[in-house]
Design a protein around this motif. Structure first.
Motif, PDB file in Angstrom:
ATOM      1  N   MET A 144      78.468  69.199  61.105  1.00 36.88           N
ATOM      2  CA  MET A 144      77.983  68.080  61.247  1.00 36.88           C
ATOM      3  C   MET A 144      77.239  67.667  62.504  1.00 36.88           C
ATOM      4  SD  MET A 144      80.537  64.629  60.546  1.00 36.88           S
ATOM      5  CE  MET A 144      81.813  64.952  61.894  1.00 36.88           C
ATOM      6  N   HIS A 145      77.712  68.188  63.786  1.00 40.21           N
ATOM      7  CA  HIS A 145      76.835  68.012  64.769  1.00 40.21           C
ATOM      8  C   HIS A 145      75.540  68.719  64.742  1.00 40.21           C
ATOM      9  CE1 HIS A 145      75.366  69.374  68.824  1.00 40.21           C
ATOM     10  NE2 HIS A 145      76.118  68.243  69.341  1.00 40.21           N
ATOM     11  N   ARG A 146      75.415  69.706  64.079  1.00 41.55           N
ATOM     12  CA  ARG A 146      74.011  70.380  63.855  1.00 41.55           C
ATOM     13  C   ARG A 146      73.021  69.551  63.074  1.00 41.55           C
ATOM     14  NH1 ARG A 146      71.679  73.119  59.800  1.00 41.55           N
ATOM     15  NH2 ARG A 146      73.527  73.077  58.454  1.00 41.55           N
ATOM     16  N   VAL A 147      73.616  68.796  62.098  1.00 39.58           N
ATOM     17  CA  VAL A 147      72.648  68.015  61.045  1.00 39.58           C
ATOM     18  C   VAL A 147      72.442  66.622  61.357  1.00 39.58           C
ATOM     19  CG1 VAL A 147      73.168  69.489  59.324  1.00 39.58           C
ATOM     20  CG2 VAL A 147      74.471  67.392  59.388  1.00 39.58           C
ATOM     21  N   THR A 148      73.070  66.072  62.611  1.00 37.55           N
ATOM     22  CA  THR A 148      72.876  65.056  63.289  1.00 37.55           C
ATOM     23  C   THR A 148      71.790  64.884  64.140  1.00 37.55           C
ATOM     24  OG1 THR A 148      75.350  64.337  63.018  1.00 37.55           O
ATOM     25  CG2 THR A 148      74.012  63.188  64.413  1.00 37.55           C
ATOM     26  N   LYS A 149      70.748  64.045  64.145  1.00 31.64           N
ATOM     27  CA  LYS A 149      69.938  63.886  64.961  1.00 31.64           C
ATOM     28  C   LYS A 149      70.278  63.719  66.454  1.00 31.64           C
ATOM     29  CE  LYS A 149      66.751  61.538  61.379  1.00 31.64           C
ATOM     30  NZ  LYS A 149      65.915  60.399  60.993  1.00 31.64           N
ATOM     31  N   PRO A 150      69.167  64.044  67.517  1.00 31.81           N
ATOM     32  CA  PRO A 150      69.700  63.898  68.779  1.00 31.81           C
ATOM     33  C   PRO A 150      69.531  62.296  68.966  1.00 31.81           C
ATOM     34  CG  PRO A 150      67.944  65.512  68.814  1.00 31.81           C
ATOM     35  CD  PRO A 150      68.228  65.199  67.389  1.00 31.81           C
ATOM     36  N   GLY A 151      70.662  61.791  69.792  1.00 29.51           N
ATOM     37  CA  GLY A 151      70.943  60.257  69.651  1.00 29.51           C
ATOM     38  C   GLY A 151      71.515  59.736  68.338  1.00 29.51           C
ATOM     39  N   GLY A 152      71.931  60.539  67.324  1.00 31.34           N
ATOM     40  CA  GLY A 152      72.777  60.049  66.256  1.00 31.34           C
ATOM     41  C   GLY A 152      74.191  60.075  66.636  1.00 31.34           C
ATOM     42  N   ARG A 153      74.862  59.702  65.833  1.00 38.06           N
ATOM     43  CA  ARG A 153      76.349  59.572  65.816  1.00 38.06           C
ATOM     44  C   ARG A 153      77.007  60.019  64.656  1.00 38.06           C
ATOM     45  NH1 ARG A 153      79.390  56.987  69.330  1.00 38.06           N
ATOM     46  NH2 ARG A 153      81.233  55.499  68.730  1.00 38.06           N
ATOM     47  N   ALA A 154      78.392  60.411  64.919  1.00 36.01           N
ATOM     48  CA  ALA A 154      79.202  61.135  63.933  1.00 36.01           C
ATOM     49  C   ALA A 154      80.516  60.618  63.991  1.00 36.01           C
ATOM     50  CB  ALA A 154      79.198  62.711  63.804  1.00 36.01           C
ATOM     51  N   ALA A 155      81.456  60.331  63.179  1.00 35.21           N
ATOM     52  CA  ALA A 155      82.878  59.892  63.043  1.00 35.21           C
ATOM     53  C   ALA A 155      83.651  60.385  61.974  1.00 35.21           C
ATOM     54  CB  ALA A 155      82.720  58.346  62.965  1.00 35.21           C
ATOM     55  N   ALA A 156      84.963  60.561  62.243  1.00 36.07           N
ATOM     56  CA  ALA A 156      85.783  61.373  61.280  1.00 36.07           C
ATOM     57  C   ALA A 156      87.165  60.506  61.366  1.00 36.07           C
ATOM     58  CB  ALA A 156      85.882  62.931  61.589  1.00 36.07           C
ATOM     59  N   LEU A 157      87.643  60.315  60.092  1.00 36.24           N
ATOM     60  CA  LEU A 157      88.810  59.775  60.036  1.00 36.24           C
ATOM     61  C   LEU A 157      89.812  60.703  59.607  1.00 36.24           C
ATOM     62  CD1 LEU A 157      90.821  56.928  59.607  1.00 36.24           C
ATOM     63  CD2 LEU A 157      89.700  56.993  57.302  1.00 36.24           C
ATOM     64  N   VAL A 158      90.972  61.086  59.979  1.00 41.14           N
ATOM     65  CA  VAL A 158      92.116  61.967  59.521  1.00 41.14           C
ATOM     66  C   VAL A 158      93.508  61.221  59.525  1.00 41.14           C
ATOM     67  CG1 VAL A 158      91.157  63.970  60.488  1.00 41.14           C
ATOM     68  CG2 VAL A 158      92.822  62.874  61.970  1.00 41.14           C
ATOM     69  N   TRP A 159      94.370  61.728  58.822  1.00 40.18           N
ATOM     70  CA  TRP A 159      95.720  61.337  58.946  1.00 40.18           C
ATOM     71  C   TRP A 159      96.249  61.432  60.139  1.00 40.18           C
ATOM     72  CZ3 TRP A 159      97.560  57.661  55.215  1.00 40.18           C
ATOM     73  CH2 TRP A 159      97.253  57.993  54.006  1.00 40.18           C
ATOM     74  N   GLY A 160      97.345  60.499  60.619  1.00 37.20           N
ATOM     75  CA  GLY A 160      97.807  60.871  61.961  1.00 37.20           C
ATOM     76  C   GLY A 160      99.141  61.925  61.874  1.00 37.20           C
ATOM     77  N   ARG A 161     100.038  61.442  62.877  1.00 36.27           N
ATOM     78  CA  ARG A 161     101.279  62.370  62.663  1.00 36.27           C
ATOM     79  C   ARG A 161     102.078  62.315  61.450  1.00 36.27           C
ATOM     80  NH1 ARG A 161     103.616  59.300  67.807  1.00 36.27           N
ATOM     81  NH2 ARG A 161     102.925  57.595  66.262  1.00 36.27           N
ATOM     82  N   ARG A 162     102.908  63.398  61.293  1.00 37.01           N
ATOM     83  CA  ARG A 162     103.560  63.526  60.064  1.00 37.01           C
ATOM     84  C   ARG A 162     104.732  62.467  60.080  1.00 37.01           C
ATOM     85  NH1 ARG A 162     105.499  67.339  56.052  1.00 37.01           N
ATOM     86  NH2 ARG A 162     104.015  69.157  57.146  1.00 37.01           N
ATOM     87  N   LYS A 163     105.159  62.414  61.330  1.00 32.59           N
ATOM     88  CA  LYS A 163     106.552  61.443  61.619  1.00 32.59           C
ATOM     89  C   LYS A 163     106.233  59.965  61.157  1.00 32.59           C
ATOM     90  CE  LYS A 163     106.562  61.165  66.297  1.00 32.59           C
ATOM     91  NZ  LYS A 163     107.321  61.248  67.688  1.00 32.59           N
ATOM     92  N   ALA A 164     104.690  59.675  61.367  1.00 28.66           N
ATOM     93  CA  ALA A 164     104.282  58.403  61.030  1.00 28.66           C
ATOM     94  C   ALA A 164     103.936  57.924  59.821  1.00 28.66           C
ATOM     95  CB  ALA A 164     103.167  58.047  62.342  1.00 28.66           C
ATOM     96  N   CYS A 165     103.645  58.931  58.871  1.00 26.20           N
ATOM     97  CA  CYS A 165     103.323  58.569  57.679  1.00 26.20           C
ATOM     98  C   CYS A 165     104.539  58.531  56.868  1.00 26.20           C
ATOM     99  CB  CYS A 165     102.483  59.964  57.238  1.00 26.20           C
ATOM    100  SG  CYS A 165     100.732  59.745  58.072  1.00 26.20           S
ATOM    101  N   GLY A 166     104.751  57.579  56.197  1.00 23.85           N
ATOM    102  CA  GLY A 166     105.771  57.513  55.246  1.00 23.85           C
ATOM    103  C   GLY A 166     105.962  58.011  54.094  1.00 23.85           C
ATOM    104  N   TRP A 167     104.690  58.582  53.542  1.00 27.63           N
ATOM    105  CA  TRP A 167     104.754  59.220  52.300  1.00 27.63           C
ATOM    106  C   TRP A 167     104.652  60.739  52.248  1.00 27.63           C
ATOM    107  CZ3 TRP A 167     100.825  62.587  52.795  1.00 27.63           C
ATOM    108  CH2 TRP A 167      99.830  62.367  53.715  1.00 27.63           C
ATOM    109  N   ALA A 168     105.021  61.239  53.584  1.00 25.17           N
ATOM    110  CA  ALA A 168     104.765  62.779  53.801  1.00 25.17           C
ATOM    111  C   ALA A 168     105.710  63.716  53.179  1.00 25.17           C
ATOM    112  CB  ALA A 168     104.802  63.041  55.486  1.00 25.17           C
ATOM    113  N   ALA A 169     106.870  63.042  52.783  1.00 19.74           N
ATOM    114  CA  ALA A 169     107.849  63.802  51.811  1.00 19.74           C
ATOM    115  C   ALA A 169     107.283  64.441  50.755  1.00 19.74           C
ATOM    116  CB  ALA A 169     109.006  62.933  51.573  1.00 19.74           C
ATOM    117  N   ILE A 170     106.076  64.074  50.357  1.00 15.67           N
ATOM    118  CA  ILE A 170     105.514  64.683  49.033  1.00 15.67           C
ATOM    119  C   ILE A 170     105.350  66.159  49.344  1.00 15.67           C
ATOM    120  CG2 ILE A 170     103.224  64.186  49.845  1.00 15.67           C
ATOM    121  CD1 ILE A 170     104.438  64.010  46.209  1.00 15.67           C
ATOM    122  N   PHE A 171     105.044  66.573  50.609  1.00 17.35           N
ATOM    123  CA  PHE A 171     104.719  67.955  50.570  1.00 17.35           C
ATOM    124  C   PHE A 171     106.040  68.868  50.338  1.00 17.35           C
ATOM    125  CE2 PHE A 171     101.047  66.183  53.203  1.00 17.35           C
ATOM    126  CZ  PHE A 171     100.149  66.577  52.212  1.00 17.35           C
TER     127      PHE A 171
END
Length: 273
Positions: free
Chosen positions: A136-163
């Motif tokens: 993602m860094h490689r294909v971003t232009k100089p001066g460009g921006r990147a962002a990512a969203l991920v799930w947080g901590r297991r204990k803070a995700c109420g649906w995590a029992a699915i695993f």
């Protein structure tokens, strides 16, 4: 799990979940994904790469924000997700978006060709998320921006029992390090190691609304990460897994449905230049 096998598991798993993803997650993920979009400060005419675009939940508001002068390319490892996204965007007659089947760890683009790179809830599934962030860094232009969203901590995700519910019934090992990137400053450090600067990180909670047991079950078992393993269940196994999952989310009952807590982390950074 070996990287090539993990990629195949993810590819075919998301192929199977593609018919259910919109119904299972569109409304629930909207607040978190809106925060991601706000973080990248979209402007008219920008060229944006949407990595692990799925059915286009993030791609659509990006397309609206950059306008017809802008350009968006959405990529995903799942061909069925890409097919679904193309159909949705064709129906909406949106012309400034292109979808391609592609591996996030090996982007088939020249260096420095996008103003903005976005990854919404994809990094947790990759064999080598650090490599995907470097790409993602490689294909971003100089001066460009990147962002990512991920799930947080297991204990803070109420649906995590699915695993563990699924793992007890079939050897899946779908994403053994699923919550790692959302723990501590792990993702911010990955951005730093990839070369991004001016890094910002935000941790926040969103309540995921489900009106019925059926809606919650579709989201958990058919619309997400365990879809491939779930296909191996016979009817009796499904019934047992459903009952166990519904029991696990009872603390989040709203009386008429559920409001399940989900923690998220957004990390963003700029490319020098």
């Amino acid at each position: 799990m070996k990287p090539d096998l993990q990629r195949r598991v993810q590819r075919y798993g998301w192929d199977y979940s593609s018919p259910y993803y919109q119904k299972g997650w569109e409304r629930q993920l909207r607040p978190a994904q809106q925060k991601l979009i706000e973080e990248i400060d979209l402007q008219l005419g920008k060229k944006v790469l949407d990595i692990s675009c799925g059915t286009g939940l993030v791609t659509y508001p990006i397309a609206k924000a950059v306008g017809v002068e802008g350009e968006i390319i959405g990529i995903d490892l799942s061909e069925k997700m890409i097919e679904k996204a193309r159909n949705i965007f064709n129906d909406r007659e949106i012309k400034n978006v292109e979808f391609r089947h592609m591996d996030a760890e090996e982007l088939d683009f020249e260096d420095a060709c996008f103003d903005i790179g976005v990854n919404s809830l994809g990094l947790m599934y990759y064999p080598n998320p650090d490599k995907a962030i470097q790409e993602m860094h490689r294909v971003t232009k100089p001066g460009g921006r990147a962002a990512a969203l991920v799930w947080g901590r297991r204990k803070a995700c109420g649906w995590a029992a699915i695993f563990p519910i699924v793992d007890r019934r079939v050897e899946s090992d779908v994403c053994p390090l699923f919550f790692q990137l959302g723990t501590g400053d792990t993702l911010a450090q990955e951005f730093k190691d990839a070369g991004f600067v001016d890094i910002e990180s935000e941790r926040f909670e969103v309540l995921l609304p489900y009106e019925t047991d059926e809606e919650a079950l579709i989201s958990a078992f058919q619309g997400g990460a365990v879809a491939l393993a779930y296909r191996k269940f016979d009817e009796q196994t499904k019934e047992g897994a459903h009952a166990e999952y519904i029991e696990s989310i009872q603390p989040f009952s709203s009386g008429t449905g559920y409001e399940i807590p989900g923690e998220f982390v957004i990390v963003s950074g700029n490319k020098s230049g």
